[in-house]
Design a protein around this motif. Sequence first.
Motif, short mmCIF file in Angstrom:
data_model
loop_
_atom_site.label_atom_id
_atom_site.label_comp_id
_atom_site.label_asym_id
_atom_site.label_seq_id
_atom_site.Cartn_x
_atom_site.Cartn_y
_atom_site.Cartn_z
N GLU A 196 0.82 -1.21 0.00
CA GLU A 196 0.00 0.00 0.00
C GLU A 196 0.85 1.26 0.00
O GLU A 196 0.50 2.27 -0.60
CB GLU A 196 -0.93 -0.02 1.22
N GLY A 197 2.00 1.21 0.70
CA GLY A 197 2.88 2.39 0.75
C GLY A 197 3.40 2.77 -0.61
O GLY A 197 3.52 3.97 -0.94
N GLU A 198 3.73 1.79 -1.44
CA GLU A 198 4.22 2.07 -2.80
C GLU A 198 3.15 2.75 -3.63
O GLU A 198 3.45 3.63 -4.45
CB GLU A 198 4.66 0.77 -3.48
N ILE A 199 1.90 2.34 -3.42
CA ILE A 199 0.81 2.96 -4.17
C ILE A 199 0.62 4.41 -3.73
O ILE A 199 0.45 5.31 -4.57
CB ILE A 199 -0.49 2.16 -3.96
N ILE A 200 0.65 4.65 -2.42
CA ILE A 200 0.49 6.02 -1.94
C ILE A 200 1.61 6.92 -2.45
O ILE A 200 1.38 8.10 -2.77
CB ILE A 200 0.44 6.03 -0.39
N ARG A 201 2.81 6.39 -2.55
CA ARG A 201 3.93 7.18 -3.10
C ARG A 201 3.61 7.67 -4.51
O ARG A 201 3.98 8.77 -4.91
CB ARG A 201 5.21 6.35 -3.11
N LYS A 202 2.91 6.84 -5.27
CA LYS A 202 2.55 7.22 -6.64
C LYS A 202 1.38 8.22 -6.66
O LYS A 202 1.39 9.18 -7.43
CB LYS A 202 2.21 5.97 -7.45
N THR A 203 0.37 7.98 -5.83
CA THR A 203 -0.80 8.85 -5.87
C THR A 203 -0.58 10.17 -5.13
O THR A 203 -1.39 11.09 -5.27
CB THR A 203 -2.03 8.13 -5.29
N LEU A 204 0.50 10.28 -4.36
CA LEU A 204 0.85 11.57 -3.77
C LEU A 204 1.15 12.60 -4.84
O LEU A 204 0.95 13.80 -4.63
CB LEU A 204 2.06 11.42 -2.83
N VAL A 205 1.63 12.14 -5.99
CA VAL A 205 2.00 13.05 -7.08
C VAL A 205 0.77 13.81 -7.59
O VAL A 205 0.75 15.05 -7.58
CB VAL A 205 2.70 12.29 -8.23
N PRO A 206 -0.31 13.13 -8.04
CA PRO A 206 -1.49 13.89 -8.47
C PRO A 206 -2.19 14.60 -7.32
O PRO A 206 -2.80 15.65 -7.53
CB PRO A 206 -2.40 12.81 -9.09
N LEU A 207 -2.11 14.07 -6.09
CA LEU A 207 -2.70 14.77 -4.95
C LEU A 207 -2.03 16.13 -4.78
O LEU A 207 -2.70 17.15 -4.57
CB LEU A 207 -2.53 13.96 -3.66
N PHE A 208 -0.71 16.17 -4.87
CA PHE A 208 0.03 17.42 -4.72
C PHE A 208 -0.40 18.43 -5.79
O PHE A 208 -0.65 19.60 -5.50
CB PHE A 208 1.53 17.14 -4.81
N TYR A 209 -0.50 17.96 -7.04
CA TYR A 209 -0.98 18.84 -8.11
C TYR A 209 -2.36 19.38 -7.78
O TYR A 209 -2.63 20.59 -7.89
CB TYR A 209 -1.03 18.08 -9.44
N TYR A 210 -3.26 18.50 -7.35
CA TYR A 210 -4.66 18.87 -7.17
C TYR A 210 -4.83 19.91 -6.07
O TYR A 210 -5.54 20.91 -6.24
CB TYR A 210 -5.48 17.61 -6.82
N VAL A 211 -4.17 19.69 -4.93
CA VAL A 211 -4.38 20.56 -3.79
C VAL A 211 -3.72 21.92 -4.00
O VAL A 211 -4.29 22.96 -3.66
CB VAL A 211 -3.88 19.89 -2.50
N VAL A 212 -2.53 21.93 -4.57
CA VAL A 212 -1.88 23.20 -4.87
C VAL A 212 -2.72 24.00 -5.87
O VAL A 212 -2.94 25.21 -5.71
CB VAL A 212 -0.45 22.98 -5.43
N GLN A 213 -3.20 23.33 -6.90
CA GLN A 213 -4.01 24.01 -7.91
C GLN A 213 -5.32 24.53 -7.33
O GLN A 213 -5.78 25.63 -7.67
CB GLN A 213 -4.29 23.05 -9.08
N ALA A 214 -5.91 23.77 -6.41
CA ALA A 214 -7.15 24.22 -5.76
C ALA A 214 -6.90 25.50 -4.97
O ALA A 214 -7.74 26.41 -4.96
CB ALA A 214 -7.69 23.13 -4.85
N GLY A 215 -5.75 25.59 -4.30
CA GLY A 215 -5.42 26.80 -3.56
C GLY A 215 -5.24 27.99 -4.46
O GLY A 215 -5.73 29.10 -4.18
N LEU A 216 -4.55 27.79 -5.58
CA LEU A 216 -4.30 28.89 -6.53
C LEU A 216 -5.60 29.36 -7.18
O LEU A 216 -5.84 30.57 -7.30
CB LEU A 216 -3.31 28.44 -7.60
N ILE A 217 -6.43 28.43 -7.60
CA ILE A 217 -7.69 28.80 -8.25
C ILE A 217 -8.63 29.47 -7.25
O ILE A 217 -9.33 30.43 -7.57
CB ILE A 217 -8.35 27.56 -8.90
N GLY A 218 -8.62 28.98 -6.01
CA GLY A 218 -9.43 29.62 -4.98
C GLY A 218 -9.02 31.06 -4.75
O GLY A 218 -9.87 31.96 -4.64
N GLN A 219 -7.71 31.30 -4.69
CA GLN A 219 -7.21 32.67 -4.54
C GLN A 219 -7.63 33.54 -5.73
O GLN A 219 -7.97 34.71 -5.57
CB GLN A 219 -5.68 32.65 -4.43
#
Length: 589
Positions: free
Chosen positions: A527-550
């Motif tokens: 499961e840890g290996e999978i989370i390492r991979k899905t952290l990549v799109p999570l990081f994109y999504y949350v950062v982008q949500a902050g920028l678009i919200g601003q």
Amino acid sequence: MEMLYTLLALAPIAVVFLLMVVLRYPAKLSMGVAYVVTAALAFFVWHTEAAVIAAATVNGVVTALTVLFIVFGAILLLNTLKVSGALVAIRQGFMGISPDRRVQVIIVAWLFGSLIEGSSGWGTPSAVVAPLLLALGFPAMAAVMSVLVIQSTPVSYGAVGTPMLVGVLSGIDNKADVAAIIAPMQPLEYLQHIVQNVALIHGLIGVAIPLILCGLLTRFFGAKRSFVEGLKAWKFALFAGVVFTVPYYFIAALFGPEFPSLLAALIGLMIAVPVAKKGWLLPKENFDFPPREQWESAWLGSLSLDQQQSGSSFSVWRAFSPYVIVVGLLVLTRTVPSIKAFLVSPELTIRFSNLFGTSISTSAQFLYSPGSVLLLASLACIVIFGVSVRQYAHGVKESMMTMVSAAPALLLAVPMVQVFINSVSADGSISSMPLILAHSAAAIAGDAWPYFSPWIGALGAFAAGSNTISNMMFAYFQFSTAQEIGLTLDQSAIVVAQQAVGGAAGNMVCVHNVVAASAVVGMLNREGEIIRKTLVPLFYYVVQAGLIGQWLISANWVWGVVALLWLGAFLLSLSLHKGKAVVALPAKA
């Protein structure tokens, strides 16, 4: 003292991240340690009553059992399709649309997965779509990663709008200060403002998710280990993003939160599949995985779906009919009030109220569960494909074994989450661990809070395993924080929307989603290996949500430019990162 509580409240999350993601220990070990740490902190530091900890644990166990029921139903349907030979026809049908794995993952995971999310939610896409990708010839780890990545954009309107109608609404309803601020609007009217903002933010971010998904697929599972190879499908990927997100936004804006994901996915499938069949917008060269004998052993699960590659005696529509039954029953049981009322009635609900004298109650509605739908679909296969009772019984046995192997991780992960959420001191003087983390983050961020608010939503979903619960925990907190920093009512609605968007994105990495998705393809302890991979799109999504919200709050075009630059920088950074090409490795039997 507040800083000390903040650091201690981070400990359960830090333990999970360290053990699973960094040290790559299996989930059952990591979550066992995390449960002990969480319970010890709750009892000795937060002074939570022992009865509350016990009640939260029992609630977690019951919730885990309902998830395991879904896992069992999904694996049984897959095994039934396997023994009937229908998987061969399903594989041939999708290959008939396009042999390109990038196109397949867009149609099956992004569009069909969003349809399942819109109709049922609660991790059901993992149970339905991951086995289907496995049947198409995807490595087990690629199937899990793909289905987790798409559990982002459609999630806020999953289960016919539950994260909004239950999660966000419960956060702003029955609050005297909220009612006074939003007057003369009613909470449901104000919720629609939030719903529209959620759709706009998700739409602007989610349109790139199919493209990112293609890049991750080729980066981690292609022979060249190249992110650029995935970007070569940019025309069809962005097209698939648009045909989902545009109707998604307008349905949310015009009709509310019940059907944006479900109807947008249907519209997207009706448009994208014919386009793919015609070969329009597709890359010139097809992408496929390396030969199976070159797959890394870490890619594989324990489920064997080796099939004869000769033609099937079933038509594609007949072979795919069990999934049509699944979608039909999910929609029927979620949208027809009389049927839903019957399935969730007290007579058909197993309920334990006020566990150990606390306010914590738990319940299970197995007939309403997607697991029952999956079981009915598997039984229908006996008639549709002529599966014998002996074959079906063998499938039940194999499915039971897989479910049991997944049980330890889930039976530890979900109770840990429930103790974490319910860790309020006996006298009420110390807030629960998630709320302490949220308050500390708000105090540090100050006026820049709108940029950070999606992270709280993602944290809530990671911890609770649910966008709905994340919204229930933090919607009121987000609204109050927005008011404290002087935002208007409309701007506060954007901040609450960012909470919902972040909470949706957090589903990509929440532990019990990862464990459940892994279980249905027979891939455990990675499961840890999978989370390492899905952290990549999570990081994109949350950062982008902050920028678009601003951008939406400030109405300053500069933030929009920054959001576009961030997308470009994100894609460029992944494109420049070189992975090792696949070499021939012995595959596990």
